[in-house]
Motif scaffolding. Structure first.
Motif: not given
Length: 312
Positions: A67-72
């Motif tokens: 999912x790649x980079x974390x949003x938070x």
């Protein structure tokens, strides 16, 4: 109760490492780098030897995660920008002023720290705008064009947890790791006193805080580096029933009081508090070794943040 002393995991002679050491010559945690990562089966993508930027190196580490980079996440740049061409990398627990000065002396312009740089979890700085200490540190980073990236959430989300693996490697407890119960280790029986001395030697700690009978036999270990919080620590002790909880730090009115009452009830339960930095510093060494393997051609140095507190 009888105890077993001088077993092999606790009597090895290991010389103290230097205050700063270049991990281009160290491969102590390399074995862990081949362990499977969540969703990626342990695949690593080596970067070509070129003028790598801060952003490229960050993205390389983050690319391991589904999912790649974390949003938070708190894992953001605290100084500098993504386009800085990297001349050298320093890994550390805290980007202290002393660590920054050492990075400057090493010719490194990228610091990867595990914990906050500006004295709060989110590294919010508006409240520090007129503070002399904050301004000195921020100006020092800007003057030398140094980028600081916090790598906390990502390294903890490795499967297995990169910080835990670094700690196990430094303690030479890799063979006791059980993925099904990653916080629980079954060691050869040893006394609480011997266990404490071993931890102090391996993690370079002068003193620890503890609760328990020094002669108590310890075999089932609950290892919780860092600051898990009283609720998680107490729930884990209640579920796992360990002989001893080894942790980074505690709220004194929570975990310590639970252990004291458990002992009064008659349970064989002890507590060893290592300190937050000492309990997670090996995770930054794990990160340095990962960089050494995956970012060739850049000098990687792990710099100890050291304990901020002294003892009389």
């Amino acid at each position: 109760m009888s105890t077993t002393k001088n077993l092999s995991p606790f009597n090895e002679d290991h010389s103290r490492r230097k205050f700063i050491h270049n991990l281009t010559k160290v491969a102590g945690t390399a074995a862990f780098l081949s362990l499977p990562l969540a969703g990626n089966a342990g695949v690593f993508f080596n970067m070509k030897q070129k003028d790598n930027t801060v952003g490229e190196i960050m993205d390389l580490f983050i690319s391991q995660f589904p999912g790649g980079a974390l949003s938070n996440t708190v894992d953001t740049l605290k100084a500098g920008d993504r386009d800085i061409k990297v001349t050298g990398i320093v890994t550390t627990m805290f980007a202290t002023v002393e660590v920054i000065r050492k990075a400057i002396n090493l010719g490194a312009n990228f610091i990867i720290a595990h914990e906050p740089t500006f004295y709060n979890h989110l590294d919010e700085t508006a409240w520090l705008a007129d503070d002399d200490v904050y301004r000195y540190k921020a100006d020092l980073l800007k003057q030398h064009n140094i980028a600081v990236w916090r790598n906390h959430d990502y390294i903890h989300r490795l499967n297995p947890d990169g910080v835990r693996m670094g700690v196990l490697n430094q303690l030479n407890w890799q063979s006791y790791y059980n993925p099904a119960a990653s916080s629980v280790l079954m060691l050869p029986a040893t006394s609480l006193k011997s266990l404490i001395e071993y931890l102090k030697q391996k993690l370079f700690i002068s003193q620890v805080r503890y609760i328990g009978n020094p002669e108590q036999s310890c075999q089932k270990i609950l290892l919780m580096p860092g600051a898990a919080g009283g609720t998680r620590q107490i729930q884990a002790m209640g579920k796992e029933k360990p002989d001893v909880l080894i942790c980074g730090e505690i709220q004194e009115w929570e975990t310590a009081e639970y252990v004291r009452d458990a002992q009064a009830e008659g349970q064989k339960l002890s507590l060893i508090v290592l300190g937050h930095i000492a309990s997670e510093e090996p995770g930054s060494e794990f990160m340095a070794t990962w960089l050494n393997k995956n970012v060739p051609g850049i000098k990687i140095t792990h710099v100890l943040a050291n304990n901020s507190l002294s003892f009389l």
